[in-house]
Design an enzyme around this catalytic site. Structure first.
Site, PDB file in Angstrom:
ATOM      1  CG  MET A  30      -1.905  -1.182   1.150  1.00  0.00           C
ATOM      2  SD  MET A  30      -3.466  -0.839   1.937  1.00  0.00           S
ATOM      3  CE  MET A  30      -2.949  -0.493   3.599  1.00  0.00           C
ATOM      4  CG  HIS A  34       8.469   0.364   6.077  1.00  0.00           C
ATOM      5  ND1 HIS A  34       8.667  -0.992   6.177  1.00  0.00           N
ATOM      6  CD2 HIS A  34       7.139   0.556   6.306  1.00  0.00           C
ATOM      7  CE1 HIS A  34       7.544  -1.591   6.496  1.00  0.00           C
ATOM      8  NE2 HIS A  34       6.582  -0.684   6.563  1.00  0.00           N
ATOM      9  N   GLY A  36      10.861  -2.866   5.650  1.00  0.00           N
ATOM     10  CA  GLY A  36      10.071  -4.108   5.651  1.00  0.00           C
ATOM     11  C   GLY A  36       9.680  -4.466   4.225  1.00  0.00           C
ATOM     12  CG  HIS A  37       6.854  -2.004   2.206  1.00  0.00           C
ATOM     13  ND1 HIS A  37       6.828  -0.885   3.002  1.00  0.00           N
ATOM     14  CD2 HIS A  37       5.604  -2.498   2.223  1.00  0.00           C
ATOM     15  CE1 HIS A  37       5.616  -0.709   3.489  1.00  0.00           C
ATOM     16  NE2 HIS A  37       4.841  -1.677   3.032  1.00  0.00           N
ATOM     17  CG  ASP A 150       0.507  -7.110   7.603  1.00  0.00           C
ATOM     18  OD1 ASP A 150      -0.237  -6.399   8.277  1.00  0.00           O
ATOM     19  OD2 ASP A 150       1.545  -6.662   7.051  1.00  0.00           O
ATOM     20  CD  GLN A 153      -1.868  -8.854   3.807  1.00  0.00           C
ATOM     21  OE1 GLN A 153      -2.710  -7.976   3.835  1.00  0.00           O
ATOM     22  NE2 GLN A 153      -0.599  -8.597   3.586  1.00  0.00           N
ATOM     23  CB  SER A 185       4.065  -0.623  10.866  1.00  0.00           C
ATOM     24  OG  SER A 185       2.776  -0.215  10.475  1.00  0.00           O
ATOM     25  CB  SER A 186       2.854   2.598   6.545  1.00  0.00           C
ATOM     26  OG  SER A 186       3.453   1.730   5.610  1.00  0.00           O
TER      27      SER A 186
HETATM   28  P1  AMP Z   1       1.455  -2.884   3.481  1.00  0.00           P
HETATM   29  O1  AMP Z   1       2.013  -1.841   2.571  1.00  0.00           O
HETATM   30  O2  AMP Z   1       1.444  -2.485   4.922  1.00  0.00           O
HETATM   31  O3  AMP Z   1       0.141  -3.445   2.987  1.00  0.00           O
HETATM   32  O4  AMP Z   1       2.481  -4.097   3.417  1.00  0.00           O
HETATM   33  C1  AMP Z   1       2.839  -4.688   2.200  1.00  0.00           C
HETATM   34  C2  AMP Z   1       3.608  -5.950   2.480  1.00  0.00           C
HETATM   35  O5  AMP Z   1       4.784  -5.636   3.221  1.00  0.00           O
HETATM   36  C3  AMP Z   1       2.814  -6.959   3.322  1.00  0.00           C
HETATM   37  O6  AMP Z   1       3.033  -8.267   2.841  1.00  0.00           O
HETATM   38  C4  AMP Z   1       3.386  -6.763   4.697  1.00  0.00           C
HETATM   39  O7  AMP Z   1       3.282  -7.891   5.525  1.00  0.00           O
HETATM   40  C5  AMP Z   1       4.836  -6.458   4.367  1.00  0.00           C
HETATM   41  N1  AMP Z   1       5.458  -5.760   5.490  1.00  0.00           N
HETATM   42  C6  AMP Z   1       5.033  -4.615   6.082  1.00  0.00           C
HETATM   43  N2  AMP Z   1       5.826  -4.315   7.137  1.00  0.00           N
HETATM   44  C7  AMP Z   1       6.757  -5.296   7.215  1.00  0.00           C
HETATM   45  C8  AMP Z   1       7.843  -5.559   8.096  1.00  0.00           C
HETATM   46  N3  AMP Z   1       8.119  -4.758   9.118  1.00  0.00           N
HETATM   47  N4  AMP Z   1       8.592  -6.660   7.868  1.00  0.00           N
HETATM   48  C9  AMP Z   1       8.302  -7.499   6.839  1.00  0.00           C
HETATM   49  N5  AMP Z   1       7.290  -7.304   5.974  1.00  0.00           N
HETATM   50  C10 AMP Z   1       6.526  -6.214   6.156  1.00  0.00           C
END
Ligand code: AMP
Length: 280
Positions: A30, A34, A36-37, A150, A153, A185-186
């Protein structure tokens, strides 16, 4: 790097890649990217000829009282990060492009979506499963990368792919954390300074329990109680849930017997944070 805003652009690019026999890795996000992504994108980069990142704040996975409008966005920074990792295409559609004027279809996974975050976010996983299905069809990816951050998910999407025979491999990737342990996390950007310090309690409580489980404790109910007790020591924290569930069906369990997910959701002020560990 190609910046695509329409479904047709992506489909055309994918058709050309497929003609040349190239493998495709998809990282659905989304945006407001960061580390994580980035970890997902780097893994996809290693394992595929072509990497596609979707950058789309999906409205259908937000409930009426959730933070859709306030959700942080920075497409230029996202592009820079993707480019630095060697992403081939970033897909950044509008909601109108994704859903058109009329849309009567959705994908629903039973059971695994009922508990944990699904209990307080009733429309969330239908939104996730539907948008992820659309992205799988548009990208025709061989592999898709999801974070264990997540965990529900990841479990739900893996189940959907298995149940419905999607031709895609789901790759789960470990949680990337800040130096003090808070999962990246965002949504962390919503925390003020004091809340940011308090948020470390999630990781502190989970690591205590994970260590005890690694040392042989199998009483999941006891571990959940102890996780809650640690979190309750932090005045700014309010527990939404602390739960142990089996990984396969996400059903409640009181004992660690096979792969078990310990998942928590905690409010720090108005910000709802999630974290977890998997054991066994
Ligand atoms: P989002 O943009 O929050 O929907 O996340 C997109 C993808 O990045 C999802 O598969 C999340 O689980 C993964 N993600 C988000 N934060 C992290 C993190 N800290 N470590 C690993 N994966 C992450």
């Amino acid at each position: 790097m190609i910046k695509a805003t329409t479904v047709e652009q992506v489909k055309k690019y994918v058709r050309e890649c497929k003609k040349k026999g190239k493998s495709i890795g998809l990282v659905p996000t989304m945006g407001f990217l960061h580390e994580g992504h980035a970890s997902l994108m780097k893994r996809a980069r290693k394992e595929n000829d072509i990497v596609i990142v979707s950058d789309f704040v999906n409205p259908t996975q937000f409930g009426p009282n959730e933070d859709l409008e306030a959700y942080p966005r920075d497409f230029d920074a996202d592009c820079k990060l993707c480019e630095s990792i060697g992403v081939d295409l970033i897909f950044h559609p509008t909601p109108e492009e994704m859903y058109g004027e009329k849309n009567f279809s959705k994908v629903h996974v039973d059971k695994l979506t009922e508990g944990l975050c699904g209990a307080v976010r009733p429309v969330h996983f239908d939104g996730v499963c539907t948008v992820v299905t659309k992205l799988f069809n548009i990208s025709r990816a061989d592999r898709a990368y999801f974070g264990q951050k997540d965990a529900q998910q990841l479990a739900v999407v893996s189940r959907m792919v298995k149940d419905l025979n999607y031709n895609i491999e789901i790759i789960g990737c470990p949680i990337i954390r800040e130096e003090d342990g808070l999962a990246k996390s965002s949504r962390n950007t919503y925390l003020d300074e004091e809340q940011r310090k308090a948020a470390v309690i999630l990781h502190k409580a989970l690591s205590m329990a994970e260590q005890k489980a690694l040392d042989g404790e199998t009483d999941a109910a006891l571990l959940c109680k102890e996780i809650a007790e640690v979190i309750e020591q932090e005045p700014l924290a309010k527990i939404d849930y602390v739960e142990a569930v089996d990984w396969d069906e996400l059903s409640h369990t009181d004992v660690i017997d096979g792969k078990t997910l310990f998942a928590i959701a905690v409010y720090i002020g108005k910000v709802r944070l999630i974290d977890n560990f998997i054991i066994g």
